[in-house]
Motif scaffolding. Structure first.
Motif, PDB file in Angstrom:
ATOM      1  N   THR A   1      50.227  79.658  27.549  1.00 39.52           N
ATOM      2  CA  THR A   1      48.880  80.133  27.844  1.00 39.52           C
ATOM      3  C   THR A   1      47.966  79.745  26.697  1.00 39.52           C
ATOM      4  OG1 THR A   1      49.282  82.272  26.805  1.00 39.52           O
ATOM      5  CG2 THR A   1      49.755  82.074  29.184  1.00 39.52           C
ATOM      6  N   ILE A   2      46.658  79.862  26.969  1.00 40.26           N
ATOM      7  CA  ILE A   2      45.687  79.573  25.918  1.00 40.26           C
ATOM      8  C   ILE A   2      44.688  80.710  25.848  1.00 40.26           C
ATOM      9  CG2 ILE A   2      45.872  77.052  26.160  1.00 40.26           C
ATOM     10  CD1 ILE A   2      43.182  77.132  27.658  1.00 40.26           C
ATOM     11  N   SER A   3      44.078  80.815  24.666  1.00 46.27           N
ATOM     12  CA  SER A   3      42.952  81.737  24.476  1.00 46.27           C
ATOM     13  C   SER A   3      41.756  80.897  24.063  1.00 46.27           C
ATOM     14  CB  SER A   3      43.270  82.768  23.395  1.00 46.27           C
ATOM     15  OG  SER A   3      44.375  83.558  23.779  1.00 46.27           O
ATOM     16  N   ALA A   4      40.537  81.366  24.440  1.00 45.49           N
ATOM     17  CA  ALA A   4      39.345  80.584  24.151  1.00 45.49           C
ATOM     18  C   ALA A   4      38.198  81.472  23.715  1.00 45.49           C
ATOM     19  CB  ALA A   4      38.931  79.770  25.387  1.00 45.49           C
TER      20      ALA A   4
ATOM     21  N   ARG B   1      48.132  77.630  32.499  1.00 44.74           N
ATOM     22  CA  ARG B   1      49.231  78.520  32.902  1.00 44.74           C
ATOM     23  C   ARG B   1      50.035  77.907  34.053  1.00 44.74           C
ATOM     24  NH1 ARG B   1      46.507  82.331  35.067  1.00 44.74           N
ATOM     25  NH2 ARG B   1      45.754  83.254  33.118  1.00 44.74           N
ATOM     26  N   ASP B   2      49.340  77.145  34.931  1.00 40.90           N
ATOM     27  CA  ASP B   2      50.011  76.604  36.117  1.00 40.90           C
ATOM     28  C   ASP B   2      50.753  75.295  35.854  1.00 40.90           C
ATOM     29  OD1 ASP B   2      49.023  78.740  37.554  1.00 40.90           O
ATOM     30  OD2 ASP B   2      47.226  77.634  38.245  1.00 40.90           O
ATOM     31  N   ILE B   3      50.208  74.431  34.995  1.00 36.55           N
ATOM     32  CA  ILE B   3      50.777  73.072  34.881  1.00 36.55           C
ATOM     33  C   ILE B   3      51.673  72.866  33.663  1.00 36.55           C
ATOM     34  CG2 ILE B   3      48.839  72.070  36.127  1.00 36.55           C
ATOM     35  CD1 ILE B   3      49.069  71.336  32.448  1.00 36.55           C
ATOM     36  N   SER B   4      51.615  73.735  32.673  1.00 40.77           N
ATOM     37  CA  SER B   4      52.380  73.500  31.446  1.00 40.77           C
ATOM     38  C   SER B   4      53.873  73.682  31.687  1.00 40.77           C
ATOM     39  CB  SER B   4      51.899  74.427  30.331  1.00 40.77           C
ATOM     40  OG  SER B   4      52.012  75.786  30.729  1.00 40.77           O
TER      41      SER B   4
ATOM     42  N   ARG C   1      32.612  79.232  32.363  1.00 41.51           N
ATOM     43  CA  ARG C   1      33.291  78.831  33.606  1.00 41.51           C
ATOM     44  C   ARG C   1      34.348  77.757  33.337  1.00 41.51           C
ATOM     45  NH1 ARG C   1      29.105  77.900  36.126  1.00 41.51           N
ATOM     46  NH2 ARG C   1      28.992  75.614  36.032  1.00 41.51           N
ATOM     47  N   ILE C   2      34.022  76.768  32.499  1.00 35.41           N
ATOM     48  CA  ILE C   2      34.979  75.707  32.186  1.00 35.41           C
ATOM     49  C   ILE C   2      36.160  76.268  31.400  1.00 35.41           C
ATOM     50  CG2 ILE C   2      35.279  73.588  30.837  1.00 35.41           C
ATOM     51  CD1 ILE C   2      32.453  72.800  31.652  1.00 35.41           C
ATOM     52  N   ALA C   3      35.872  77.173  30.444  1.00 36.62           N
ATOM     53  CA  ALA C   3      36.961  77.787  29.656  1.00 36.62           C
ATOM     54  C   ALA C   3      37.913  78.563  30.560  1.00 36.62           C
ATOM     55  CB  ALA C   3      36.372  78.688  28.579  1.00 36.62           C
ATOM     56  N   GLU C   4      37.370  79.333  31.512  1.00 35.76           N
ATOM     57  CA  GLU C   4      38.217  80.096  32.441  1.00 35.76           C
ATOM     58  C   GLU C   4      39.065  79.148  33.300  1.00 35.76           C
ATOM     59  OE1 GLU C   4      38.857  83.148  32.750  1.00 35.76           O
ATOM     60  OE2 GLU C   4      37.260  84.279  31.754  1.00 35.76           O
ATOM     61  N   ARG C   5      38.446  78.080  33.767  1.00 29.08           N
ATOM     62  CA  ARG C   5      39.185  77.136  34.626  1.00 29.08           C
ATOM     63  C   ARG C   5      40.347  76.517  33.844  1.00 29.08           C
ATOM     64  NH1 ARG C   5      35.175  74.007  36.389  1.00 29.08           N
ATOM     65  NH2 ARG C   5      35.472  72.258  34.951  1.00 29.08           N
ATOM     66  N   LEU C   6      40.099  76.132  32.606  1.00 28.54           N
ATOM     67  CA  LEU C   6      41.156  75.552  31.791  1.00 28.54           C
ATOM     68  C   LEU C   6      42.271  76.562  31.523  1.00 28.54           C
ATOM     69  CD1 LEU C   6      39.020  73.538  29.199  1.00 28.54           C
ATOM     70  CD2 LEU C   6      40.497  72.573  30.969  1.00 28.54           C
ATOM     71  N   LYS C   7      41.878  77.801  31.264  1.00 31.19           N
ATOM     72  CA  LYS C   7      42.884  78.846  30.994  1.00 31.19           C
ATOM     73  C   LYS C   7      43.832  79.007  32.188  1.00 31.19           C
ATOM     74  CE  LYS C   7      41.412  83.091  31.369  1.00 31.19           C
ATOM     75  NZ  LYS C   7      42.212  83.637  32.508  1.00 31.19           N
ATOM     76  N   ASP C   8      43.257  79.033  33.387  1.00 30.98           N
ATOM     77  CA  ASP C   8      44.091  79.232  34.580  1.00 30.98           C
ATOM     78  C   ASP C   8      44.978  78.019  34.847  1.00 30.98           C
ATOM     79  OD1 ASP C   8      42.874  81.674  34.852  1.00 30.98           O
ATOM     80  OD2 ASP C   8      41.388  80.965  36.319  1.00 30.98           O
ATOM     81  N   LYS C   9      44.441  76.819  34.655  1.00 26.95           N
ATOM     82  CA  LYS C   9      45.220  75.610  34.956  1.00 26.95           C
ATOM     83  C   LYS C   9      46.343  75.391  33.954  1.00 26.95           C
ATOM     84  CE  LYS C   9      41.909  72.920  37.660  1.00 26.95           C
ATOM     85  NZ  LYS C   9      41.228  71.629  37.830  1.00 26.95           N
TER      86      LYS C   9
END
Length: 628
Positions: A583-586, A575-578, A565-573
């Motif tokens: 993007t990132i992969s985890a 994409r939005d704030i950078s 859940r934390i990895a998914e949240r970071l992935k989405d954020k």
């Protein structure tokens, strides 16, 4: 006629014999009764009188008052009309010479009066109340004059001896109290002995101690504060000048003496002695009270110096103990916590805070400070201190903060603040607070200054040591933990925890970012992602830079589902704030107590999941090769 003269001579010889016999019986010792009273008793028995009383004359009141008596005239005060009557009879019976005055029958409860003269003035009278037949009643006028003259001589001697006895008693009392003064180092004990001595020597006087310094105040002592804005000018003058002052109060029918309690180094208060029913303070008492006050002043000074020396030794021991403790390589939070406990114990402070100043003079609260300094209510005090100490290097000693901030709602009125210096630079300050105004003494302020001065280096060393430790375990660019620190924490978690989740993160197409925008922009992207990571994990979670554009997160005691859940949240954020957008992969792995595992295996599984996510199109999260 000769026979009567012989009778007079016989009476006088017997009186002299009784007088000298009494002197011999004394053998230098003081008795409960005064010498004068004993002499009057001898006279009463010898002359077969009902009563004999000696009255002393008060010039201001123009009346006689009882000095010593053998009977019911104990409390009798001879009014002015009586004195005038006696003087009238004196002129009628003896003229201008010495002699014995016979009172008219029924005029007064006195039959014979012998005045006592000194330098042309009557200073007292001896009053005789006769029985039906007495030795005086049979004396002629001439014999009465002879008897009066001789009796006066003996009486003056008795009065002198009585005064000597009184002085002896007083000075013995002074000697005894002086011994007590010098055997005691207690300020309250000295003050108590002053009052006890005065009560013994002058039971009809009133006494007050007007003290110039703070005192605990023994509830049984008559202590008053010596106020500098008081209307009592005489008391202040005695305190300032160190000399005795007098204040006559005819309207109150009393006279007051102010004796300074003076030592070699200063005056420590004023002894107020009130003599009732007199216009001017009795001269014969001034010397004794002066000696008592001077002796007491020296004793107070010695007691105060002793207490100061004890306090100084205790302060030095405190500073030495704290310095030794702080130099034992404590961590910063341990150092501050220890300092807070010591300050609360030593100064009875209600709140203790330690603040550091950055280059912009903004304050940061150090750990170990009271919880109050993390509340909104502390903002008023912190801003005040930054305004005053940010540009100055002087300590603050404020008795009532309301005076400085009258417009604000001040809860803690007493404040002391001392800068924490590193060389000539103010690095922060320590502050202590109390709700009661003027709670802290100046001695406390000096101790706090010395304490912080000696402790600043130890505190600075603790801060520096933790900064160095943080540099060792922290990545300089991202401010995330280093890979070595992450490995250490994971190893400890495997020993004590029930499980944990591990996330490996990689920034997609990072080489292209560097090639397109340059390495500086690439560093900015790393910082953006690292900041996002730090704001989305808990304090006990560990975010680290694994290497290059790879980051890692370890979540102790968390399930695989939480890690995903934390990895998914970071992935989405991300994409939005950078900016520029990336993007990132985890890859996520998990361990639990149910099976053997190691840090190496946990990292390997997450790394394989990350590799799978990158090969499956990037911008996604995998668990052991499974795309989510």
């Amino acid at each position: 006629m000769i026979k009567m003269k012989n009778k007079t001579a016989q009476i006088l010889n017997q009186l002299r014999m009784l007088f000298f016999q009494h002197m011999q019986n004394r053998k230098g010792e003081l008795h409960d009764a005064t010498f004068l009273e004993t002499f009057l008793l001898d006279t009463k028995e010898l002359l077969e009188m009902e009563e004999v009383t000696f009255f002393k004359f008060d010039e201001w009141k123009q009346q006689f008052y009882k000095e010593a008596s053998t009977g019911s005239l104990h409390d009798y005060i001879m009014e002015a009309p009586v004195q005038e009557y006696i003087q009238l009879l004196w002129r009628e019976q003896v003229g201008d010479g010495d002699g014995m005055v016979r009172m008219q029958a029924g005029a007064l409860d006195i039959h014979v009066v012998i005045p006592l003269w000194d330098n042309g003035k009557v200073i007292g009278v001896t009053a005789f109340k006769e029985r039906e037949a007495s030795a005086l009643s049979s004396l002629t006028l001439e014999e009465g004059s002879i008897f009066a003259n001789e009796f006066t001589i003996i009486l003056k001697t008795a009065l002198s001896i009585s005064k000597i006895s009184d002085d002896e008693r007083r000075y013995k009392q002074l000697f005894k109290v002086t011994e007590k003064f010098h055997s005691s180092m207690s300020r309250d004990a000295v003050l108590g002995e002053i009052i006890a001595t005065l009560h013994t020597v002058y039971p009809t006087f009133e006494y007050f101690l007007l003290l110039s310094h703070d005192h605990d105040g023994h509830e049984n002592l008559p202590i008053k504060e010596l106020e500098y804005d008081s209307d009592n000018v005489a008391a202040l003058q005695a305190y300032v000048s160190g000399n005795m002052e007098f204040e006559d109060q005819p309207s109150e029918n009393q006279s007051i003496l102010y004796a300074p309690l003076k030592g070699k180094q200063g005056v420590y208060g004023v002894l107020q002695v009130i003599a009732p029913k007199t216009l001017t303070f009795p001269k014969q008492e001034i010397e004794f009270i002066s000696l008592l006050a001077n002796t007491a002043g020296s004793a107070l000074e010695n007691a105060q110096l002793y207490q100061q020396s004890k306090r100084l030794v205790a302060d030095l021991q405190l500073i030495n103990e704290i310095s030794r403790h702080l130099n034992s390589n404590l961590r910063l939070d341990e150092t501050m916590e220890y300092m807070k406990r010591q300050i609360i114990t030593s100064f009875h402070a209600e709140q203790v805070g330690f603040l550091t100043l950055d280059l912009d003079d903004a304050g940061a609260i150090l750990s170990g400070s009271s919880d109050f300094f993390d509340s909104e209510g502390a903002g008023l005090y912190v801003s005040f201190l930054i305004d005053r100490l940010g540009s100055e290097k002087e300590s603050l000693f404020i008795g009532d903060l309301r005076v400085h901030r009258p417009e604000a709602e001040i809860r803690y009125r007493s404040l002391m603040a001392v800068p924490m210096m590193k060389g000539d630079e103010v690095k922060g300050f320590a502050v202590i607070l109390h709700t009661e105004a003027y709670f802290f003494s100046f001695e406390m302020f000096k101790l706090l200054q010395s304490l912080i001065h000696h402790s600043s280096m130890a505190m600075a060393n603790s801060i520096l040591r933790e900064e160095l430790e943080k540099m060792v375990i922290t990545d300089h660019l991202t401010q995330l933990y280093s890979r070595g620190f992450l490995d250490e924490k994971m190893s400890r978690s495997l020993e004590k925890d029930e499980g944990g989740a591990f996330i490996m993160i990689d920034i997609d197409n990072f080489k292209r970012i560097n090639d397109t925008y340059g390495h500086q922009v690439g560093d900015e992207i790393l910082i953006q992602v690292a900041n996002l990571l730090q704001h989305n994990i808990r304090d006990h979670d560990i975010g680290a830079r694994w290497g290059g554009e790879e980051l890692a997160i370890y979540l102790p005691c968390e399930s695989l589902e939480t890690g995903i859940r934390i990895a998914e949240r970071l992935k989405d954020k991300v994409r939005d704030i950078s900016n520029p957008g990336v993007t990132i992969s985890a890859g996520v792995s998990h361990w639990g107590k149910g099976r053997p595992d190691s840090v190496k295996e946990i990292v390997k599984r997450a790394d394989e999941a990350l590799y799978s996510a990158k090969n499956s199109g990037k911008d996604r999260v995998h668990v052991h090769g499974v795309l989510l």
